[in-house]
Design an enzyme around this catalytic site. Structure first.
Site, PDB file in Angstrom:
ATOM      1  N   HIS A 152     -12.121 -24.247 -10.835  1.00 39.93           N
ATOM      2  CA  HIS A 152     -13.456 -24.681 -11.250  1.00 39.93           C
ATOM      3  C   HIS A 152     -13.400 -26.050 -11.928  1.00 39.93           C
ATOM      4  O   HIS A 152     -13.568 -26.162 -13.153  1.00 39.93           O
ATOM      5  CB  HIS A 152     -14.065 -23.619 -12.171  1.00 39.93           C
ATOM      6  CG  HIS A 152     -15.476 -23.885 -12.591  1.00 39.93           C
ATOM      7  ND1 HIS A 152     -16.361 -24.667 -11.862  1.00 39.93           N
ATOM      8  CD2 HIS A 152     -16.174 -23.465 -13.689  1.00 39.93           C
ATOM      9  CE1 HIS A 152     -17.523 -24.730 -12.499  1.00 39.93           C
ATOM     10  NE2 HIS A 152     -17.440 -24.018 -13.597  1.00 39.93           N
TER      11      HIS A 152
ATOM     12  N   CYS B 279     -21.950 -27.507 -14.678  1.00 34.65           N
ATOM     13  CA  CYS B 279     -21.135 -27.005 -13.564  1.00 34.65           C
ATOM     14  C   CYS B 279     -21.891 -27.099 -12.249  1.00 34.65           C
ATOM     15  O   CYS B 279     -21.357 -26.815 -11.181  1.00 34.65           O
ATOM     16  CB  CYS B 279     -20.734 -25.568 -13.826  1.00 34.65           C
ATOM     17  SG  CYS B 279     -20.061 -25.343 -15.473  1.00 34.65           S
TER      18      CYS B 279
END
Lengths: 391, 391
Positions: B339, B86
């Protein structure tokens, strides 16, 4: 920009390493490079790891911090994974070089690692296709052997080359790796064996293709002005080029001038030679991206070692043998040393460093300047690096 | 090291972008950033692309040269994909920053992109697990919600915090993104809705978790001494930190001092604050890695904005609201803006640049200094960047 040297190298064997995890391979190669350099782990300021396909094959990503942790690096060491297909770890080499040359870091650890043989060939083939373009390549049914098979047919037609000349690349590279303890294949093959091996993609046979392999390689890069603290066996990086060429080839697949050359190689080579202020005639030893026999010939021409259309004849004439005028792939190359994709670029640099140190098992005499050429996809991305012995 | 500024930004919306391919998203964000900067494509010297999981989800790797080609960059532009779960695109931000600060390049294009919603949730969940460690995490059955659920239970026990305080993070971030046109969710939620949403991993409910999303973001970085040729709206990068922390947490899962803090955040923040010569009290606006409500609280403490154990109360007291003393995630954050993992870090920097330019749809008044915090895996790798308005 200041000088950058390779002060330590490490490598697993390339081949079938079923007993080791990917992380274990990478850690082993790194520990060997750190030990060879004589540095301590706390001296390392940044870590780059090249890996291509552990996500699709092993379900494992984010390898750089994992390997860094297993290796025992301090958490403050930035650990970065770079991916550019078969070119992954030489991109890491370039980044390490740039960050030291420009003064950001003094010491950088580089590794490349790949584990491929635990998976079935169809799965590996599918994973390798991920470096191709979905629009211009997947839809046309292109595979890597298929692409280089087309290139081979066109090359033979255009330049009156023979399949025997192309096959001689395989004979040479298999011979070269007989003495290389890191190589996957260590038996010579005859031209008859190459020509009579199983057809893969006409006219390429099994021995025209590099093998799916496991392996890891690593090296320690250091600012040249600090390198003498650690070793006297300095090998400097004096040229670095990197370019992209995706689809330039394929959009012009009917243009015979283009399919026989990879634009990314041309551009990366020009950058590296200009930076090094050298020409191809200055290079003593070469490790280039022979994923297929035909690729070695195209690459050797694109890099400027032979005029376009004369590379196949040069092989027949023995010019690319270890004792020839332009020794190519004395390690055995991807064809016979093996091609664990994410490790290959770093592995090529490993072989050149051993040559320039005069320590190679298949030594090219009086090697002072070496070159590596590493290519990803069907020429999507390419790096060229030039190295010089500095002792 | 010379100054580095962000002179152009671009972004797709974050959310369900079924009509666009991953490459199209990245190209769109890049074109917007290039246009915003007022540069021409030929001015770009290097390109970094952050992407985490297109291999496992889409069977597509080697994205950087593909996007570079579609975008029409010259083949001589090195196009590098970086992967750190991420945290991928903020690692690219750091590399672009370092290569300009040290004088290697003047202008670098950065992008982050991810396409996730075309795949089933089980496939996405499996792919996300690739950023966890196979030994210490896969075998224990750890998932991300499971990990942060444990953290939440321990945090409540240790500091007498309440589930209501934790849920208020979600309420705040959903409210924040109502005005953000790039956000996946643009409706407010009440605390009751959060607390009564479906249980995911006790005590965390659905609205405690960030959504699977598509999206891309991009920016043009430029040496500050050249940036004024292009724009007057300079935002300088004045601090950059990056650290690894894998398994430090999990090997000590029974140690309550450790599970409530991510070591990689502590180290990266220390590096960035030292480089910027600032302390947390100097920061006007923050975008941090709120993959779960609980993560926002832990991160806000680890970054030094609140003493350990007081972050949850700070949320209840309104300190982290857009008009509070320490505004956190005015964009909506990962929880409500979305996200798309490889795009998130670059997207956070996009939001901070808009804040420091005074152009944000949910503007924090008098913002001069901003901070981004981006984290990969369960704290395996983390970056912290600090930005300052320079006009």
């Amino acid at each position: 920009m200041r000088g950058v040297s390779i002060i330590g190298i490490g490598s697993t064997n390339f081949g079938l390493l079923g007993e080791m995890t990917l992380e274990e391979m990478a850690v082993r190669a790194c520990n060997e490079a750190i030990s060879d350099a004589g540095i301590e782990k706390k001296d390392i300021e940044a870590f780059f790891l090249g890996n291509y396909i552990s996500g699709m094959l092993l379900g494992q990503e984010t390898l750089a911090p994992m390997v860094a942790y297993s290796l025992g690096l301090n958490g403050n060491v930035a650990a970065t994974k770079v991916e550019g297909a078969c070119c992954s770890s030489s991109i890491g080499l370039r980044l390490g070089y740039l960050l030291i040359a420009s003064g950001v870091h003094d010491i950088v650890l580089l590794a490349g690692a790949e584990k491929m043989t635990s998976e079935s060939t169809p799965r590996v083939t599918r994973a390798l296709a991920a470096a191709m373009d979905p629009v211009s390549e997947w839809r046309t049914g292109f595979t890597y052997p298929g692409f280089f098979g087309l290139v081979a047919n066109r090359y033979m037609h255009e330049y009156k080359a023979t399949i025997e000349q192309i096959g001689m690349v395989s004979v040479k590279n298999h011979n070269n790796s007989v003495s290389n303890p890191r190589a996957r294949f260590r038996k010579p093959v005859t031209l008859d064996e190459v020509l009579n091996s199983r057809l893969v993609a006409d006219p390429l046979k099994l021995y025209d293709c590099c093998p799916i392999s496991d392996g890891a390689a690593a090296m320690v890069l250091c600012a040249s002005d600090r390198a003498k603290e650690y070793t006297n066996k300095l090998v400097e990086i004096i040229g670095s080029g990197m370019a992209s060429g995706l689809r330039t080839t394929h959009e012009t697949i009917n243009d015979t001038d283009t399919i026989l050359s990879l634009p990314a190689t041309l551009m990366a080579a020009k950058q590296a030679f200009e930076m090094a202020k050298l020409t191809p005639s200055d290079i003593d030893v070469i490790e280039l991206h022979d994923c297929f026999t035909m690729a070695e010939i195209v690459d050797s021409e694109d890099l400027g070692f032979f005029k376009k259309g004369t590379g196949a004849r040069a092989v027949e004439e023995g010019l690319t043998q270890v004792n020839g005028k332009i020794p190519i792939n004395p390690s055995g190359g991807l064809l016979s040393k093996g091609h664990p994709v994410g490790a290959t670029g770093c592995g090529q640099a490993f072989e050149i460093v051993k040559q320039l140190r005069g320590e190679h098992e298949n030594q090219v005499k009086n090697s002072e300047v070496g070159l590596t050429h590493n290519s990803g996809g069907t020429g999507a991305v390419c790096t060229v690096h030039i190295f010089r012995r500095s002792f």
